[in-house]
Scaffold this active site. Structure first.
Site, PDB file in Angstrom:
ATOM      1  N   GLN A  58       0.826  -1.194   0.000  1.00 11.86           N
ATOM      2  CA  GLN A  58       0.000   0.000   0.000  1.00 11.86           C
ATOM      3  C   GLN A  58       0.867   1.252   0.000  1.00 11.86           C
ATOM      4  O   GLN A  58       2.077   1.205   0.236  1.00 11.86           O
ATOM      5  CB  GLN A  58      -0.950  -0.016   1.203  1.00 11.86           C
ATOM      6  CG  GLN A  58      -1.940  -1.163   1.167  1.00 11.86           C
ATOM      7  CD  GLN A  58      -2.862  -1.201   2.365  1.00 11.86           C
ATOM      8  OE1 GLN A  58      -2.743  -0.405   3.288  1.00 11.86           O
ATOM      9  NE2 GLN A  58      -3.789  -2.143   2.363  1.00 11.86           N
ATOM     10  N   CYS A  59       0.222   2.390  -0.254  1.00 13.87           N
ATOM     11  CA  CYS A  59       0.974   3.642  -0.366  1.00 13.87           C
ATOM     12  C   CYS A  59       1.624   4.034   0.952  1.00 13.87           C
ATOM     13  O   CYS A  59       2.773   4.499   0.980  1.00 13.87           O
ATOM     14  CB  CYS A  59       0.078   4.758  -0.891  1.00 13.87           C
ATOM     15  SG  CYS A  59      -1.301   5.212   0.189  1.00 13.87           S
ATOM     16  N   ARG A  64       6.395   4.955   4.567  1.00 16.30           N
ATOM     17  CA  ARG A  64       7.073   4.700   5.837  1.00 16.30           C
ATOM     18  C   ARG A  64       8.391   3.952   5.607  1.00 16.30           C
ATOM     19  O   ARG A  64       9.417   4.257   6.227  1.00 16.30           O
ATOM     20  CB  ARG A  64       6.151   3.909   6.764  1.00 16.30           C
ATOM     21  CG  ARG A  64       6.736   3.712   8.152  1.00 16.30           C
ATOM     22  CD  ARG A  64       5.838   2.866   9.035  1.00 16.30           C
ATOM     23  NE  ARG A  64       4.793   3.665   9.652  1.00 16.30           N
ATOM     24  CZ  ARG A  64       3.495   3.414   9.552  1.00 16.30           C
ATOM     25  NH1 ARG A  64       3.074   2.402   8.828  1.00 16.30           N
ATOM     26  NH2 ARG A  64       2.611   4.166  10.159  1.00 16.30           N
ATOM     27  N   MET A  80      -5.905   6.743   7.757  1.00 21.13           N
ATOM     28  CA  MET A  80      -6.020   7.064   6.344  1.00 21.13           C
ATOM     29  C   MET A  80      -4.788   7.854   5.910  1.00 21.13           C
ATOM     30  O   MET A  80      -4.206   8.604   6.703  1.00 21.13           O
ATOM     31  CB  MET A  80      -7.281   7.890   6.073  1.00 21.13           C
ATOM     32  CG  MET A  80      -8.572   7.237   6.531  1.00 21.13           C
ATOM     33  SD  MET A  80      -8.947   5.728   5.596  1.00 21.13           S
ATOM     34  CE  MET A  80     -10.364   5.106   6.511  1.00 21.13           C
ATOM     35  N   ARG A 321     -20.431  -0.369  15.347  1.00 22.11           N
ATOM     36  CA  ARG A 321     -20.730   0.860  16.091  1.00 22.11           C
ATOM     37  C   ARG A 321     -19.757   1.028  17.246  1.00 22.11           C
ATOM     38  O   ARG A 321     -19.573   0.121  18.052  1.00 22.11           O
ATOM     39  CB  ARG A 321     -22.160   0.809  16.641  1.00 22.11           C
ATOM     40  CG  ARG A 321     -22.673   2.147  17.161  1.00 22.11           C
ATOM     41  CD  ARG A 321     -23.944   1.993  17.962  1.00 22.11           C
ATOM     42  NE  ARG A 321     -23.692   1.425  19.280  1.00 22.11           N
ATOM     43  CZ  ARG A 321     -24.336   0.378  19.781  1.00 22.11           C
ATOM     44  NH1 ARG A 321     -25.259  -0.245  19.073  1.00 22.11           N
ATOM     45  NH2 ARG A 321     -24.035  -0.070  20.998  1.00 22.11           N
ATOM     46  N   GLU A 396     -37.571  -4.689  18.483  1.00 22.88           N
ATOM     47  CA  GLU A 396     -36.497  -3.810  18.030  1.00 22.88           C
ATOM     48  C   GLU A 396     -35.727  -4.450  16.884  1.00 22.88           C
ATOM     49  O   GLU A 396     -35.342  -3.783  15.927  1.00 22.88           O
ATOM     50  CB  GLU A 396     -35.551  -3.486  19.182  1.00 22.88           C
ATOM     51  CG  GLU A 396     -34.421  -2.540  18.784  1.00 22.88           C
ATOM     52  CD  GLU A 396     -33.486  -2.212  19.935  1.00 22.88           C
ATOM     53  OE1 GLU A 396     -32.411  -1.643  19.677  1.00 22.88           O
ATOM     54  OE2 GLU A 396     -33.842  -2.525  21.086  1.00 22.88           O
ATOM     55  N   GLN A 575     -11.460  -1.623  33.298  1.00 21.89           N
ATOM     56  CA  GLN A 575     -11.180  -0.452  32.462  1.00 21.89           C
ATOM     57  C   GLN A 575     -11.203   0.790  33.342  1.00 21.89           C
ATOM     58  O   GLN A 575     -11.997   0.888  34.290  1.00 21.89           O
ATOM     59  CB  GLN A 575     -12.250  -0.361  31.360  1.00 21.89           C
ATOM     60  CG  GLN A 575     -11.993   0.668  30.289  1.00 21.89           C
ATOM     61  CD  GLN A 575     -13.089   0.631  29.221  1.00 21.89           C
ATOM     62  OE1 GLN A 575     -14.272   0.764  29.521  1.00 21.89           O
ATOM     63  NE2 GLN A 575     -12.692   0.448  27.967  1.00 21.89           N
ATOM     64  N   GLN A 589     -23.978   9.571  25.668  1.00 22.59           N
ATOM     65  CA  GLN A 589     -22.987   8.737  24.986  1.00 22.59           C
ATOM     66  C   GLN A 589     -23.120   8.933  23.483  1.00 22.59           C
ATOM     67  O   GLN A 589     -24.203   8.752  22.916  1.00 22.59           O
ATOM     68  CB  GLN A 589     -23.190   7.262  25.331  1.00 22.59           C
ATOM     69  CG  GLN A 589     -22.252   6.311  24.579  1.00 22.59           C
ATOM     70  CD  GLN A 589     -22.431   4.883  25.003  1.00 22.59           C
ATOM     71  OE1 GLN A 589     -21.949   4.458  26.053  1.00 22.59           O
ATOM     72  NE2 GLN A 589     -23.152   4.109  24.203  1.00 22.59           N
ATOM     73  N   VAL A 611     -24.581   4.288  32.949  1.00 21.83           N
ATOM     74  CA  VAL A 611     -24.411   3.211  31.980  1.00 21.83           C
ATOM     75  C   VAL A 611     -25.551   3.255  30.971  1.00 21.83           C
ATOM     76  O   VAL A 611     -26.724   3.325  31.351  1.00 21.83           O
ATOM     77  CB  VAL A 611     -24.376   1.831  32.678  1.00 21.83           C
ATOM     78  CG1 VAL A 611     -24.184   0.720  31.641  1.00 21.83           C
ATOM     79  CG2 VAL A 611     -23.276   1.780  33.724  1.00 21.83           C
TER      80      VAL A 611
END
Length: 631
Positions: A58-59, A64, A80, A321, A396, A575, A589, A611
């Site tokens: 790739q470019c 690099r 990108m 997502r 849903e 976390q 959120q 949450v």
């Protein structure tokens, strides 16, 4: 006169020429890549002296590699190619010191120099990614460059560059370049220099532009009316689930919406693209390390299938997502839902119809191009026959499935919806067929892959030997189950099986290990560390949905909030605590959608708690001019 024939592309990996500094340039004609030499995705990774350069050929990989071989430094990973224009330094590999980079717009009075990186913006010939090349010669009327992944022809004998593009110097000394492709745009050039005369001023973004603001429309003066078209199956199903024509389930929210700045939306786009690349990098890393893969609690009998899926279907992900916390404090990602994500219809259709109905004209919708991006992703998929959408009986999931059906059919793919597994059968050849006897070959599902895995675990009763040797090819006497469809050889499922890895929250400690202190990531570990305990932390099941079974602890290890659900028995990761911002009483959120691995829009979920769960509302999100954010 015969038309001039286009030169034939050289096979993948063919030496096209040699750039200054004896750096080889290779063909990246992927259609001709040899599966024996490059049997999997990992084989495409390019290394020099043990340092990752990028993907063959790739470019970005070439740029690099050229910098490293000629100067001993490299630039950081970018999502990108056009992102290189924003980089401010390179890293000297020998001692990890940093040297400044300066960017100059096309037309700058600071002319490019040999060794500069020439950058194209996204669009046209370089749609989505942009492009980067290395400058070799600079003349008043032309500029010569070397590059990969544009043309794939061997250079003519004696030529020392890939191509030349027209240039012009104006009376004021500006150096202008005209792209060889009329639909592409050259941003400018990037050089390693401390001299910032005529350079772009990379001004740090005002953190306040990442805040979110709440707006409220006046009460309508006209009588209420229906505003979703129930003649459309997806909108009819949505109205049935919501029990009316509304975006939010809360009556108090019927006139409210959120706004974010254009700068914030651009940063969300950058974060989405970059994080997708990081999650893919981490996925590849996990699949090379069985000790890490074991932490994902996936039956080992499926490991070869997952690796095969990654090797063969790496680029066949349709959509996912990301869930973010965003405020003046910064942008942090919580997780990536690449398997059975939701909220597409609300973001890509319902919130815009709400805005039209309520005469909300401020800014623009946050996901106006989402449906178009989904259609494009399906058009570039490999589906060549009827695609079956498989969904549960949840209301849903019904409108979610029908919304995606509309995108699939708009892409020219015939589509059928199956609710549950009732009516499925085996044919005489051992294939699964639908209620009218059509063979199921292509599937898009709202079911989570983990549901199929649970059927395997239940059948094996946690017998480790049976789990390790479980076969997905047998024909059973009973009616086909979900697992018999999704893991059947010959059935191609979207999202692919490999999405189990980046969707599993066990990927989060891997990301932190690979990219410590990355600005979009939160510190994450498989064990509770003293540092996390001191700063506050969140405990999450490695496999969970809709915010279930999450516990938040403050700096004194006091439980602040917890949710319940069916994933309590799952292994946990830990976390760093990063609370959702409080926006006028709402915990907000931001979610962004990726299609085919790149940003396709955003939406807003809100809750009174810390949450976001299945029951949290979606509120309309508008993108406004920076100056209007705090008005």
């Amino acid at each position: 006169m015969q038309p001039k024939q286009k030169p034939k592309a050289a096979p993948f990996g063919t030496l096209l020429g040699v750039a200054p500094g004896d750096v080889p340039v290779f063909s990246s004609d992927y259609a001709s890549a040899d599966d024996n030499e490059l049997p999997n995705r990992h084989a495409y990774r390019s290394y020099v002296d043990g340092i990752f350069m990028g993907y063959k050929w790739q470019c970005v990989e070439f740029a690099r590699r050229w910098l490293y071989i000629n100067h001993g430094y490299i630039f950081d990973d970018v999502a990108m190619a056009y992102d290189i224009f924003r980089l401010q330094n390179v890293r000297v590999v020998q001692d990890n010191t940093r040297l400044p980079l300066k960017s100059f717009r096309n037309g700058s009075q600071r002319h490019p120099e040999p060794g500069a990186m020439l950058i194209w913006s996204e669009g046209g010939e370089f749609e989505i990614t942009g492009h980067v090349a290395i400058v070799t010669e600079v003349h008043p009327d032309r500029l010569c460059l070397v590059e990969q992944n544009v043309t794939h022809e061997v250079w003519p004998q004696g030529l020392g560059f890939s191509r030349a593009i027209p240039a012009k110097v104006t009376d004021d000394g500006g150096y202008w370049l005209r792209c060889s492709y009329g639909d592409a745009t050259i941003l400018g050039w990037v050089m390693q220099t401390e001299d910032d005369l005529h350079a772009e001023k990379i001004v740090p973004v005002d953190p306040a532009l990442f805040d979110i603001a709440l707006r409220e429309l006046p009460e309508p003066t006209e009588p209420a009316r229906s505003w979703l078209n129930v003649a459309n199956p997806d909108e009819e199903a949505y109205v049935a689930m919501m029990k009316g024509h509304k975006l939010s389930s809360q009556e108090a929210d019927r006139n409210r919406y959120m706004v974010l700045s254009e700068t914030a939306q651009r940063e969300l786009k950058r974060a989405t693209n970059e994080l997708h690349a990081l999650f893919m990098h981490a996925t590849d890393y996990v699949l090379q390390d069985e000790a890490l893969l074991a932490k994902f609690n996936i039956p080992s009998a499926l490991w070869p299938r997952i690796r095969q899926s990654w090797d063969n279907r790496r680029n066949q992900m349709i959509t996912g997502r990301f869930d973010f916390a965003m405020s003046a404090k910064g942008i942090k990602v919580y997780e990536y839902n690449c398997d059975s994500a939701s909220c597409y219809m609300e973001a890509g259709l319902v919130q815009d119809k709400w805005a039209e109905y309520r005469h909300c004209t401020e800014g623009e919708g946050s996901a106006e191009e989402l449906i178009e991006e989904l259609v494009t992703a399906w058009q570039h998929s490999d589906v060549n026959d009827v695609l079956h959408i498989m969904q549960d009986t949840d209301l849903e999931e019904s409108y979610h499935a029908l919304f995606m059906k509309k995108a699939i059919e708009s892409a020219g793919i015939p589509c059928k919806v199956i609710t549950g597994v009732k009516g499925l059968a085996w044919d005489s050849e051992g294939n699964v067929v639908d209620a009218v006897g059509d063979k199921i070959c292509w599937v898009w599902k709202t079911w989570a892959w983990e549901t199929a895995l649970d059927q395997i675990r239940d059948e094996c009763a946690d017998d480790e030997r049976r789990l390790a040797t479980y076969s997905t090819e047998q024909v059973r006497s009973e009616t086909p189950r979900l697992v018999d469809v999704l893991l059947r050889p010959g059935v191609m499922v979207y999202e692919p099986l490999w999405t189990l890895i980046p969707s599993n929250k066990a990927i989060l400690p891997v990301l932190w290990m690979l990219f410590p202190d990355h600005p979009y990531l939160l510190e994450s570990h498989f064990e509770l560390t003293p540092a996390l305990q001191k700063a506050g932390y969140v405990s999450k099941p490695i496999v969970g949905r809709c915010g279930a079974n999450i516990s938040l602890y403050d700096r004194e290890s006091n439980l602040m909030e917890e949710t319940h659900g069916q994933f309590a028995a799952q292994d946990q990761i830990y976390q760093a605590l990063w609370k959702l911002p409080d926006v006028s009483g709402y915990r907000a959120q931001v979610c962004t959608f990726s299609t085919a691995g790149h940003f396709a829009g955003s939406c807003m979920r809100v809750d009174s708690g810390l949450v976001i769960t299945k029951d949290s509302d979606l509120i309309a999100l508008r993108v406004v001019d920076d100056k209007r954010l705090h008005q």
